[in-house]
Design an enzyme around this catalytic site. Structure first.
Site: not given
Length: 348
Positions: A74, A208, A226, A236-239, A259-262
Site C-alpha cells: 500500500s 499509509t 501511500t 482520486r487524491v486521499g488524505d 491512516t485509513g479511509d482517506g
C-alpha cells in the site's frame, strides 16, 4: 533556625523534583513514531537521527524506506492499481518549525514520492503539485522516470476485472456499479442508495505510512506516503498529501499522522485537530481518541487510526473499532526503548 531549615529542605526537594521531571522529559526525546508495524521504516528514521540527520531527513528517509520495501503493498510502486491498472503515489512532508509543507498527489512514473514532496517544499513557493506535471517537476529535480507497474499490480488489476470490477468507488450510476464494470454514466434520474461500507476492503489494502519525528530539542517534522486506495477512480487524491489531514507538525504543540479511509478522514482534518487538542493540554492518547470519536459521529463504520506525539516525547494512538479491526499496531523509537518497538492499542 528549625523553620528556616525546613524551608530550605522543602526548596531543595522541589528543585530536585523539577530536575527529575525535566530529565525524564528530556530522556523521552528524540522520538520517532509511525503508523503500522513498519519496522524497517522506523529503524531507518531512528538511524538517521542518531547519525545527526535532521527531523526532516529522518521523516523523508523513513517514509522512503517504505516506498522501497513496498510496505504492505500500500506504499510505493507496484501496488493499489487504479481503475485503469496504473499505480500512482501521494506523499507529503511538513516542517513544524516553519510550517512549510511540500506535497505531491497522483504522482506518476516516479517511485520516491516523499523525496519529490520535499523538493516541492525546498525548491518552490508552492505546497502541492499533482499528476503528470508533478512527475515532470520530479524529473527536473533529478528523479528517474520509471514504470510503477509490476507483475503483482497487473495481477491485482486482472483479478479485479474478472470479479466484475468489485469493489469500486462509484455510486448512483448506470450500469449498476455493484454488479458490473463501466464505463459508468449519470442516470436520467438519480435514485440515491444507502452508501455501502468499504471498510473491509480498506483494512486489507490501505495502510499509509504516517510518521512523526521529534528531535532532542523538541523540533517536529511529519510526513506520509501511500499509493492510495486500490481500484480508485483515476485522479482520486486521499488524505495523505493534505496538510492537517494526512499529517501535521507544529513544534510549539506536537505532531500527528493518520491512516485509513482517506476519503472519509480528510473531511475532518484529524491530524490538525489532534495537534490542537494537544496544544490545549490534552494527553496525546486522549487527543487521538477525541479525533476518532469526532469522526465516529458521522461515519461510525469508517476504517482509520491516528498517532499523536507532543513536544515532551509523550505519544499515543487511537483507532475506530469495526469488524476485523479491533487493534492498531504502530512503531515507536526513543531513548527509553532499547530498539524500535512495535506497540498496540485497542480500538474504541
Amino acid at each position: 533556625v528549625a523553620v528556616g531549615g525546613s524551608r530550605g529542605w522543602i526548596t531543595l526537594l522541589v528543585l530536585v523534583v523539577l530536575q527529575l521531571v525535566a530529565a525524564a522529559s528530556a530522556s523521552a526525546l528524540p522520538l520517532v513514531i509511525n503508523t503500522w508495524a513498519f519496522r524497517e521504516a522506523a529503524e531507518t528514521a531512528w538511524r538517521i537521527l542518531r547519525l545527526g540527520g535532521s527531523e526532516l531527513d529522518a521523516v523523508e528517509r523513513g517514509c522512503s524506506q517504505c516506498e522501497i520495501d513496498q510496505c504492505d503493498g500500500s506504499v510505493g510502486y507496484g501496488g493499489s492499481p487504479d481503475e485503469s491498472g496504473e499505480t500512482t503515489l501521494d506523499a507529503m512532508i511538513m516542517d513544524g518549525n516553519t510550517m512549510e509543507v511540500g506535497a505531491v498527489a497522483d504522482l506518476r512514473h516516479v517511485k520516491n514520492a516523499i523525496g519529490v514532496a520535499r523538493k516541492v517544499m525546498e525548491y518552490t513557493k508552492h505546497t502541492l503539485l499533482v499528476g503528470e506535471s508533478a512527475s515532470l517537476f520530479a524529473v527536473r529535480m533529478g528523479f528517474p522516470y520509471e514504470d510503477l507497474t509490476t507483475q503483482k499490480s497487473l495481477l491485482m488489476y486482472s483479478m479485479w476485472l474478472n470479479q466484475s470490477c468489485q469493489p469500486n468507488y462509484w455510486k448512483n450510476v448506470v450500469p449498476d456499479s455493484s454488479e458490473s464494470c463501466g464505463p459508468y454514466k449519470r442516470p436520467g434520474k438519480v435514485t440515491c442508495k444507502e452508501e455501502q461500507t468499504i471498510s473491509e476492503r480498506n483494512i486489507l489494502n490501505h495502510d499509509t505510512i504516517g510518521m512523526v519525528v521529534i528531535g532532542g530539542n523538541g523540533t517536529i517534522a511529519s510526513g506520509t506516503s501511500t499509493n492510495g486506495a486500490a481500484h480508485k477512480i483515476p485522479g482520486r487524491v486521499g488524505d495523505s498529501p493534505i496538510a492537517g489531514a494526512g499529517s501535521y507538525a507544529d513544534s510549539t504543540a506536537g505532531g500527528a499522522a493518520a491512516t485509513g479511509d482517506g476519503d472519509t478522514m480528510m473531511r475532518f482534518l484529524p491530524s490538525y485537530q489532534a495537534v490542537e487538542y494537544m496544544r490545549m493540554g490534552a494527553d496525546p492518547t486522549v487527543a487521538c481518541q477525541k479525533v476518532i470519536s469526532r469522526i465516529q459521529k458521522y461515519a461510525p463504520k469508517f476504517f482509520g487510526a491516528v498517532i499523536c506525539a507532543n513536544t515532551t516525547g509523550s505519544y499515543g494512538a487511537a483507532c475506530n473499532k469495526i469488524p476485523g479491526f479491533t487493534q492498531f499496531h504502530f512503531m515507536v523509537s526513543s531513548p527509553l526503548l532499547s530498539q524500535p518497538t512495535e506497540q498496540v492499542v485497542d480500538c474504541i
